[in-house]
Design a protein around this motif. Structure first.
Motif, PDB file in Angstrom:
ATOM      1  N   UNK A   1       0.758  -0.767   0.186  1.00  0.00           N
ATOM      2  CA  UNK A   1       0.133  -0.051   0.532  1.00  0.00           C
ATOM      3  C   UNK A   1       1.163   1.152  -0.068  1.00  0.00           C
ATOM      4  N   UNK A   2       0.615   2.336  -0.687  1.00  0.00           N
ATOM      5  CA  UNK A   2       1.412   3.405  -0.347  1.00  0.00           C
ATOM      6  C   UNK A   2       0.997   3.914   1.122  1.00  0.00           C
ATOM      7  N   UNK A   3      -0.051   4.381   1.091  1.00  0.00           N
ATOM      8  CA  UNK A   3      -0.193   4.996   2.861  1.00  0.00           C
ATOM      9  C   UNK A   3      -1.242   4.025   3.281  1.00  0.00           C
ATOM     10  N   UNK A   4      -0.763   4.103   4.292  1.00  0.00           N
ATOM     11  CA  UNK A   4      -2.379   3.320   5.051  1.00  0.00           C
ATOM     12  C   UNK A   4      -2.359   4.159   6.455  1.00  0.00           C
ATOM     13  N   UNK A   5      -3.577   4.394   6.901  1.00  0.00           N
ATOM     14  CA  UNK A   5      -3.941   5.744   8.137  1.00  0.00           C
ATOM     15  C   UNK A   5      -4.850   4.490   8.865  1.00  0.00           C
ATOM     16  N   UNK A   6      -4.409   4.465  10.152  1.00  0.00           N
ATOM     17  CA  UNK A   6      -5.109   3.427  10.607  1.00  0.00           C
ATOM     18  C   UNK A   6      -5.569   5.085  11.907  1.00  0.00           C
ATOM     19  N   UNK A   7      -6.739   4.870  11.909  1.00  0.00           N
ATOM     20  CA  UNK A   7      -7.890   5.939  12.941  1.00  0.00           C
ATOM     21  C   UNK A   7      -8.603   4.810  14.133  1.00  0.00           C
ATOM     22  N   UNK A   8      -8.480   5.352  14.724  1.00  0.00           N
ATOM     23  CA  UNK A   8      -8.795   5.443  16.259  1.00  0.00           C
ATOM     24  C   UNK A   8      -9.440   6.036  16.601  1.00  0.00           C
ATOM     25  N   UNK A   9     -10.605   5.692  17.558  1.00  0.00           N
ATOM     26  CA  UNK A   9     -11.669   6.889  18.054  1.00  0.00           C
ATOM     27  C   UNK A   9     -10.882   7.700  19.529  1.00  0.00           C
ATOM     28  N   UNK A  10     -10.115   6.584  20.246  1.00  0.00           N
ATOM     29  CA  UNK A  10      -9.384   7.366  21.686  1.00  0.00           C
ATOM     30  C   UNK A  10      -8.154   7.497  21.381  1.00  0.00           C
ATOM     31  N   UNK A  11      -6.774   7.519  22.284  1.00  0.00           N
ATOM     32  CA  UNK A  11      -5.862   8.182  22.984  1.00  0.00           C
ATOM     33  C   UNK A  11      -4.901   6.707  22.403  1.00  0.00           C
ATOM     34  N   UNK A  12      -3.403   6.454  22.430  1.00  0.00           N
ATOM     35  CA  UNK A  12      -2.323   6.245  22.309  1.00  0.00           C
ATOM     36  C   UNK A  12      -3.157   4.877  23.997  1.00  0.00           C
ATOM     37  N   UNK A  13      -2.865   5.145  24.520  1.00  0.00           N
ATOM     38  CA  UNK A  13      -2.452   4.649  25.890  1.00  0.00           C
ATOM     39  C   UNK A  13      -3.603   3.772  25.932  1.00  0.00           C
ATOM     40  N   UNK A  14      -4.517   3.956  25.327  1.00  0.00           N
ATOM     41  CA  UNK A  14      -6.196   2.987  25.068  1.00  0.00           C
ATOM     42  C   UNK A  14      -6.370   2.349  24.280  1.00  0.00           C
ATOM     43  N   UNK A  15      -5.217   2.144  23.259  1.00  0.00           N
ATOM     44  CA  UNK A  15      -5.988   1.294  22.367  1.00  0.00           C
ATOM     45  C   UNK A  15      -5.527  -0.061  23.264  1.00  0.00           C
TER      46      UNK A  15
END
Lengths: 536, 298, 386
Positions: free
Chosen positions: A291-305
């Motif tokens: 893939x040329x570009x992959x973007x991951x969207x998460x609804x909360x913060x990094x710490x909550x992943x």
């Protein structure tokens, strides 16, 4: 009268022969008695498998790989797999971490697994060529060849059942084959485990979907018990505005298609929605697949992943972009997806209600959208059955469930544990009169076992020391929390020589109860107990 | 051999269970390791001290070797005489180990030690130091540290003078080998006994051996206190060869404040903040001196 | 070997050499110094094959020998006055441990004040330490008694102290007939050539005991000590066979005829002996009892020597005083004669502080006891007669 020796010298008068002090039973002085009481180590407590880690590390220390495997297999029959994919919660909790650095448990586990692979002797008889007396063995069918199914199959086979695994895919291994990226679990490791299981007499039939190719009722008729370990391998795809496009897939399916070579190449801009391991794995895989570009969207913060930091870091390294506190609102495009629209959410903790911030919408170019916002249990297709939390079918049929199918998406270790528990449950049905020995299958902890606390330990006996290269040396760094690992400290420091030299037993005839052994014990296995009356 | 976390030691014991040492006795632990290394090929000379009792009251004996008791101040000379006597009758192999307490070393035995050291008598003089006359109920000796209670330095008149630096006194005689050791480091202790056995001439080993009775500490922390003494640098582990070549054997990774060592001991109960600071300071000064002599930069 | 002129210290040193002592350990003190110097000289010159060890005190000297003796070696030390006192605790130890050590004490007054005079209190204050004590009267006797002692201690395991007067004997030259080495070798046991203990045979020696055990030890020591006079007599026969000289336990002169007996030990007895025949027409008939073996005191021997009805008066010469009691020899004699059918009177003549005995003084004493029968209970002080 004194006597003279042959030279004429007077011999010194001797009034009494000396007697060894061992005549003197100083154990009578004692008010407190040291006893060994095994405790649960922090690593074991945090391990989904409740693996008795200090025990097998203790064997690795001596280079006893065979013995290490014997301990390991009661808890985890697939250390080569977990050694690769487990998130090593054990290392996060390792007591040694407070001194210098956690013991490299995962690496040792992997080495035990690989040792087992190297040293396994395949039997001459091909799987399926059942021996004559096999007819006496109770037969069990297991639907699903993921970690839970394989684990249950392994233990039931060890206990003496004839196990047949039915796998709907063409390849066995379930999530291990089609979910976990190959860079995390090389497929030859999985293959070796499958080969060994088959060599041990377990039958694996692929391309057979229970409920479609064969009915559950047929299984119940032909087998003494049935386990459904069918995973949670269907992505939930929520309704999103404008979603009638083909370039949208669930993460599980996306990964599976890649592993099954249905997707050969990924191109363009990929957007992944979700914060679990499946989301991150899919994002990472997409990027690695071109893939040329992959973007991951998460609804909360990094710490909550929910995804493990190892996964996130791997994805970062692969070049995946992360956008936090972002919520997918709309898919933009006609027949073909063009963009997605998202907006910002206020930072929040898991379980809290999400608060969307007004007027924060933004668009992202998107050629392919991967959704990883939840997975459906494979049990949903057996809607007539309901299961207890332990996985027992509540209508009394000899049908059980285990793994992700029962618990929802969890780790490989959780699934293996679930399979092990299920094996013990099934054994109860298969051999109601038999007392299943803890020797070959570890039973689960009941939660009342004493836990090792830091204050029980004696880290000052250890010098600060970073990780070693060899497993044997690294194993030497383990404190051995909660077990007696024959470190000999009690023996060495006993002023009364009241600790035996072979198995370090307390010699009650002489122990004065000073408690030095308890204080010095680096593993916390020793404790003082009041004695009703002094002495032995 | 038994391989333990704290060292590899001979399985064979030359000390017996059932001895009369108090519960949690430091000197008993020390002697066990001494004997493990020296084995039965040594004559042990014991002046008045706790070990006069621990080695056995007639008819009992707790050591599997020849033990000779001698008057309190006489240990070093008696030891020298035994060695000379053995040589005179044709035994040059048997080692003579003198095992004296701090009283028999720092105080009443000092003249004899000085004489034996000067003559380079071929003996190993081991001082097991529990920092007071413990066998008689904790009276002060010149090994009792500053600020310590004893039956003859009761509070508030606790000992106001520092402990005698016995190692420097012995080193000043330019003896072939002198070393400090303590029970929490039995590997180091054993190694030093071994080195002493392999050296000829006057050899001196100063072993710190905590005494729960006299120090007012729980019996179970005897070894812990010994360790803390080293980790606080209050009792550094070092060797001196020929009175001049100093070598530090253990460099603590990080230094603990002396109070960690003082606090669990009732004998230091009357110390105030200033006195503790004073002890800290003197420990640091001694450490600096030692680092200077050993060429250690830390 | 021909006769030789030598002093007491030289004779003692030679005796040590002839006796093949294996370990000598000493600390110098006047008037013993020339003794240890002589040994050191012979040692340095290779004549004395044993070990000579110079230590830092008398305390260590005897401690050292206790050690060497434990090991089985033949041992010797020498000292005097303060040095002997400094050894005190070890004298007890050596005797209690039954160690065959031989020690020379050259009598000299104990301070304070400082003095070099030949007072006897140094050795007499050690009379209860459990050591055999011989008091020698001349240089030949010093040499012979020392050689004799090595045999005696090794046969009995009771240590022995050979005592002689400072300067009067230690530094005075007399003609002596030294023995031949073969004679000494014949008389003595061959020196020990193996350790007294074996490290492979665990034992504890002199460990703490209870009263019952200790009482046995002390009782045994006492009984052994009682046998010493008999053993000394026996060994003296052997000695006489080899060396053609003999020494009694106590020496009597003119006791069969004497009405007045003078009792003395050491060189004082020699002085008295020469005084006995100085006046031909003396009204008293004089006799002499020389005390030689003082510990144990040969009770039967002395009682028999003094048993004659002819003896009316006994004058005990003490060059020592137990303050508040009097001369120690006098007290010992009084105690010894208790219960023995003897009706004479005992007079005390005291030369404490090392007063020299002169014929004039002796005359005055005889005069005093004949004129004043009441002087029996009093001490006649030599210092008052000068």
């Amino acid at each position: 009268m004194r006597t003279l020796d042959k030279d004429g010298y007077a011999l010194p008068p001797v009034y009494q022969e000396t007697v060894p002090t061992t005549e003197n039973k100083t154990g009578l002085w004692r008010f407190l008695t040291p006893i060994r009481r095994e405790k649960i180590s922090p690593c074991r407590k945090s391990c989904p498998l409740e693996n008795n880690i200090p025990r097998w590390i203790n064997e690795v220390k001596e280079g006893n790989w065979g013995k290490a495997w014997s301990v390991m297999k009661k808890y985890n029959p697939f250390p080569a797999i977990t050694g690769h994919v487990c998130y090593r919660f054990c290392e996060d909790e390792c007591s040694r971490g407070f001194l210098d650095e956690a013991v490299h448990i995962g690496e040792m586990e992997k080495k035990i697994g690989l040792w087992r692979h190297r040293n396994y002797k395949f039997s001459e008889t091909k799987p399926g060529n059942a021996e004559a007396n096999e007819g006496k063995k109770p037969e069990v069918a297991i639907a699903g060849s993921g970690p839970a199914g394989l684990s249950c199959a392994y233990y039931l086979n060890v206990l003496g059942a004839k196990v047949t695994i039915l796998e709907k895919m063409s390849q066995a291994g379930g999530l291990l084959a089609t979910g976990i990226p190959e860079y995390r679990l090389p497929r030859d490791i999985l293959q070796k485990e499958l080969d060994i299981l088959q060599s041990e007499g377990i039958i694996i039939k692929t391309g057979l979907k229970v409920g479609k190719d064969i009915t559950l009722n047929d299984l119940r008729k032909n087998y003494a018990a049935v386990l459904l370990a069918v995973g949670a391998q269907e992505s939930k795809l929520p309704q999103i505005a404008g979603d009638a496009v083909s370039e949208v897939a669930g993460a599980v399916e996306f990964l599976r298609d890649i592993h099954l070579n249905k997707i050969k190449k990924v191109q363009g801009q990929i957007v992944v929605i979700g914060g679990g391991n499946a989301a991150v794995d899919a994002a990472c895989m997409a990027k690695l697949q071109g893939a040329d570009k992959v973007t991951l969207l998460y609804r909360r913060t990094r710490e909550e992943m929910p995804a493990h930091s190892d996964e996130v870091n791997a994805a970062r390294e692969a070049g995946v972009d992360f956008v936090f506190c972002a919520v997918l609102q709309e898919i933009i495009g006609g027949e073909k997806i063009q963009k997605i629209r998202a907006c910002r959410a206020a930072p929040s903790r898991r379980g809290e209600r999400l608060q969307i911030l007004a007027e924060t919408a933004f668009d992202l170019d998107c050629d392919f959208l991967i959704m990883a916002v939840g997975q459906e249990s494979g049990l949903s297709r057996f809607s007539s059955l309901s299961f207890s939390a332990d996985g027992i079918a509540e209508n009394g049929a000899a049908v059980f469930a285990a793994g992700d199918a029962l618990s929802g998406p969890a780790t490989v270790a959780d699934a293996i544990f679930s399979g092990r528990k299920a094996a013990l449950l099934l054994a109860g049905i298969l051999w109601p009169e038999k007392n299943i020995s803890n020797l070959s299958v570890a039973s689960s902890l009941n939660g009342n076992e004493p836990i090792v606390e830091l204050e029980h330990l004696n880290p000052r006996l250890f010098l600060r020391q970073g990780r070693f290269n060899t497993a044997e040396d690294e194993a030497g760094r383990c404190f051995g929390c909660g077990i007696c690992n024959n470190c000999g400290v009690c023996w060495a420091f006993c002023p009364d020589l009241a600790v035996g030299g072979s198995d370090f037993e307390i010699l009650l005839d002489y122990c004065k109860g000073c408690g030095i052994c308890v204080r010095e014990c680096p593993t916390g296995v020793l404790e003082m107990e009041e004695v009703s009356s002094g002495g032995a | 051999m038994i391989n333990t976390l704290v060292g590899d030691f001979s399985r064979e014991e030359f000390m017996l269970s059932g001895h009369n040492a108090c519960s949690g006795c430091g000197p008993a632990i020390a002697m066990r390791f001494i004997m493990k290394v020296a084995a039965s090929g040594a004559v042990v000379v014991i002046p008045a001290s706790c070990w006069s009792i621990i080695s056995g009251v007639v008819p009992l004996r707790s050591l599997k070797t020849v033990v000779l008791h001698c008057p309190f101040p006489a240990a070093a000379a008696t030891g020298g005489g035994i060695k000379k006597g053995l040589e005179a009758v044709g035994d040059s192999r048997t080692q003579v180990i003198v095992l004296a307490g701090d009283g028999g070393t720092f105080d009443i035995g000092l003249q004899g030690i000085s004489g034996a050291a000067e003559r380079n008598e071929d003996i190993i003089f081991i001082c097991y130091d529990n920092e007071a006359y413990m066998n008689t109920g904790t009276q002060k000796s010149s090994a009792t540290p500053y600020g310590s209670y004893s039956a003859t330095t009761p509070a508030p008149k606790v000992k106001s003078d520092p402990k005698k630096d016995i190692m420097e006194i012995v080193a000043a005689h330019r003896v072939p080998y002198a070393a400090t050791a303590t029970i929490a480091f039995p590997g180091d202790l054993s190694q030093k006994i071994q080195r002493a056995l392999e050296t000829k001439g006057f050899r001196f080993i100063h072993i710190l051996t905590p005494c729960p009775e006299g120090w007012g500490s729980p019996a179970d922390i005897t070894v812990k206190l010994s360790r803390l003494a080293v980790l606080t640098r209050l009792f550094p582990l070092y060797e001196i060869k020929n009175g001049a070549e100093y070598k530090l054997n253990f460099l603590p990774e990080d230094y603990l404040p002396v109070n960690e060592y003082l606090k669990p001991q009732k004998r230091f109960a009357s110390l105030d903040k200033l006195q503790i600071e004073h002890i800290q300071e003197s420990v640091e000064n001694h450490w600096k001196e030692l680092c200077c002599k050993t060429g250690t930069r830390k | 070997m021909g006769r030789k002129l030598m002093n007491g210290n030289q004779a003692a040193a030679l005796a040590v050499k002839y006796s093949r002592v294996q370990v000598v350990c000493a600390y110098p003190i006047t008037p013993q110094t020339s003794l240890v110097e002589n040994i050191a000289q012979m040692w340095a010159g290779g004549e004395f094959p044993g070990e000579y060890v110079s230590v830092e005190s008398e305390y260590s000297a005897l401690s050292y020998l206790i050690g060497a003796s434990y090991s089985g070696a033949r041992t010797f030390t020498a000292t005097s006055c303060q040095g002997l006192a400094y050894m005190h605790e070890l004298l007890h130890w050596a005797a209690g441990a039954r160690l065959p050590i031989v020690l020379v004490n050259v009598n000299r007054a104990l301070g304070a004040p400082w003095s070099l005079e030949p007072d006897q209190l140094d050795s007499l204050s050690q009379r209860d330490t459990g050591w055999i004590q011989f008091y020698c009267a001349d240089v030949q006797e010093i040499m012979d008694t020392l050689i004799f002692s090595f045999r005696l201690v090794e046969q009995t395991r009771i240590p022995c102290m050979v005592v002689y007067d400072g300067f009067v004997l230690s530094h005075t030259y007399e003609v002596v007939e030294p023995p031949l080495q073969e004679q000494v070798d014949h008389f003595l046991l061959s020196p020990p050539s193996r350790a007294a203990f074996h490290t492979d045979k665990p034992q504890t020696i002199q460990a703490v005991t209870d009263s019952r055990y200790l009482s046995r030890v002390l009782q045994e020591r006492h009984l052994s000590m009682l046998k010493i006079p008999g053993i000394v007599k026996e060994l003296d026969h052997k000695f006489q066979e080899i060396f053609a000289r003999s020494y009694p336990l106590a020496e009597g002169t003119n006791l069969e005829t004497a009405d007045t007996v003078i009792v003395a030990a050491g060189s004082l007895a020699q002085t008295v002996k020469s005084f006995l025949n100085t006046v031909e027409d003396r009204k008293e008939k004089l006799g002499l009892l020389r005390l030689r073996l003082f510990r144990p005191l040969p009770k039967d021997e002395i009682a028999s020597l003094l048993s004659g009805d002819n003896i009316k008066k006994i004058v005990v010469i003490d060059r020592n005083v137990s303050a508040g009691v009097g001369g120690i020899f006098a007290q010992e004699l009084r105690a010894l004669l208790q219960g023995i059918p003897y009706r004479g009177k005992i007079f005390e003549f005291n030369l404490a502080g090392g007063i020299d005995l002169t014929p004039a003084m002796m005359e005055k004493v005889l005069q005093a006891i004949s004129e004043d029968p009441g002087s029996e209970g009093k001490i006649i002080w030599g210092v008052d007669l000068q």
